[in-house]
Motif scaffolding. Structure first.
Motif, PDB file in Angstrom:
ATOM      1  N   LYS A  53       0.833  -1.208   0.000  1.00 48.13           N
ATOM      2  CA  LYS A  53       0.000   0.000   0.000  1.00 48.13           C
ATOM      3  C   LYS A  53       0.866   1.257   0.000  1.00 48.13           C
ATOM      4  CE  LYS A  53      -4.021  -2.172   0.956  1.00 48.13           C
ATOM      5  NZ  LYS A  53      -4.347  -2.946  -0.201  1.00 48.13           N
ATOM      6  N   SER A  54       2.132   1.105   0.399  1.00 51.57           N
ATOM      7  CA  SER A  54       3.026   2.258   0.528  1.00 51.57           C
ATOM      8  C   SER A  54       4.294   2.061  -0.300  1.00 51.57           C
ATOM      9  CB  SER A  54       3.405   2.443   2.006  1.00 51.57           C
ATOM     10  OG  SER A  54       4.489   3.330   2.134  1.00 51.57           O
ATOM     11  N   GLU A  56       6.793   4.066  -0.318  1.00 47.97           N
ATOM     12  CA  GLU A  56       7.927   4.403   0.544  1.00 47.97           C
ATOM     13  C   GLU A  56       8.350   3.201   1.389  1.00 47.97           C
ATOM     14  OE1 GLU A  56       5.246   6.440   0.093  1.00 47.97           O
ATOM     15  OE2 GLU A  56       6.383   7.786  -1.204  1.00 47.97           O
ATOM     16  N   GLU A  57       7.371   2.462   1.909  1.00 52.65           N
ATOM     17  CA  GLU A  57       7.704   1.290   2.718  1.00 52.65           C
ATOM     18  C   GLU A  57       8.420   0.228   1.879  1.00 52.65           C
ATOM     19  OE1 GLU A  57       5.611  -1.793   5.873  1.00 52.65           O
ATOM     20  OE2 GLU A  57       4.428  -0.150   5.042  1.00 52.65           O
TER      21      GLU A  57
END
Length: 163
Positions: A53-54, A56-57
Motif C-alpha cells: 500500500k506504501s 515508501e515502505e
C-alpha cells in the motif's frame, strides 16, 4: 446457457480488450510484487499485502535487504515506475468514461479530484496507450518474479555441499 448481453456502448468497444488485458496483467504484476516482498522479508502474505500500500515502505525495504548489484540499482527505479503505472491504471479503471461527442464519440475519461484543491484529471486514452501500459505491467511482473527466482536459486546453490 442464456445469451450474454453486451452492455458496453459502441464508443468503447475498441478499448475493451486492452482494458481486459490490463486488469489481468496488473493483478499478476501486483501478485509478483507481493511474492517478492515475501521472499525478501519472510513475512506472510497478509503483511506483504499491507506493505504494498506504501511505495515508501517498499523502497525502504529494498534498501535494507541484500540484493545483487544490478538489482540494487534497478529495483528502486522499477518500483518507482510501477507506482506511476499503477496510478495511471487506477485512472483508467476508476475514472468516469464518456464519449466525446465533438470527436466522433472517441472515448475519454474524467477523474474527480481525490484531494482537496486538486484539479479534475482529463484523459483521452487510445487502445495503443492501454496496450503499452499492460506491456509495462508484464515487464514489472517478470522483473519481480526474476528477483525471487534468482534469490531462490542462489539459496539452493548455497545449501549444496562443497565437492
Amino acid at each position: 446457457m442464456p445469451e450474454q448481453l453486451d452492455v458496453v456502448d459502441d464508443f468503447y468497444i475498441e478499448m475493451v480488450r486492452p482494458l481486459d488485458n490490463l486488469v489481468i496483467i496488473f493483478a499478476q504484476a501486483e501478485a509478483a510484487l507481493v511474492e517478492m516482498i515475501i521472499d525478501l522479508t519472510n513475512v506472510d502474505e497478509s503483511v506483504a499485502q499491507r506493505m504494498i500500500k506504501s511505495k515508501e515502505e517498499v523502497l525502504q525495504l529494498i534498501n535494507r535487504v541484500d540484493l545483487e548489484c544490478f538489482d540494487r540499482t534497478e529495483l528502486p527505479l522499477r518500483i518507482e515506475q510501477f507506482w506511476c503505472d499503477r496510478d495511471l491504471r487506477n485512472r483508467y479503471i476508476h475514472d468516469e468514461w464518456f464519449p466525446q461527442i465533438d470527436e466522433g464519440g472517441a472515448p475519454a475519461t474524467r477523474g474527480l479530484p481525490l484531494k482537496k484543491g486538486a484539479e479534475v484529471v482529463w484523459n483521452t486514452p487510445i487502445p495503443d496507450d492501454v496496450w503499452a501500459l499492460a506491456r509495462r505491467f508484464n515487464d514489472h511482473r517478470d522483473h519481480f518474479s526474476h528477483i525471487v527466482y534468482s534469490r531462490q536459486r542462489m539459496k539452493s546453490s548455497d545449501s549444496l555441499p562443497d565437492a
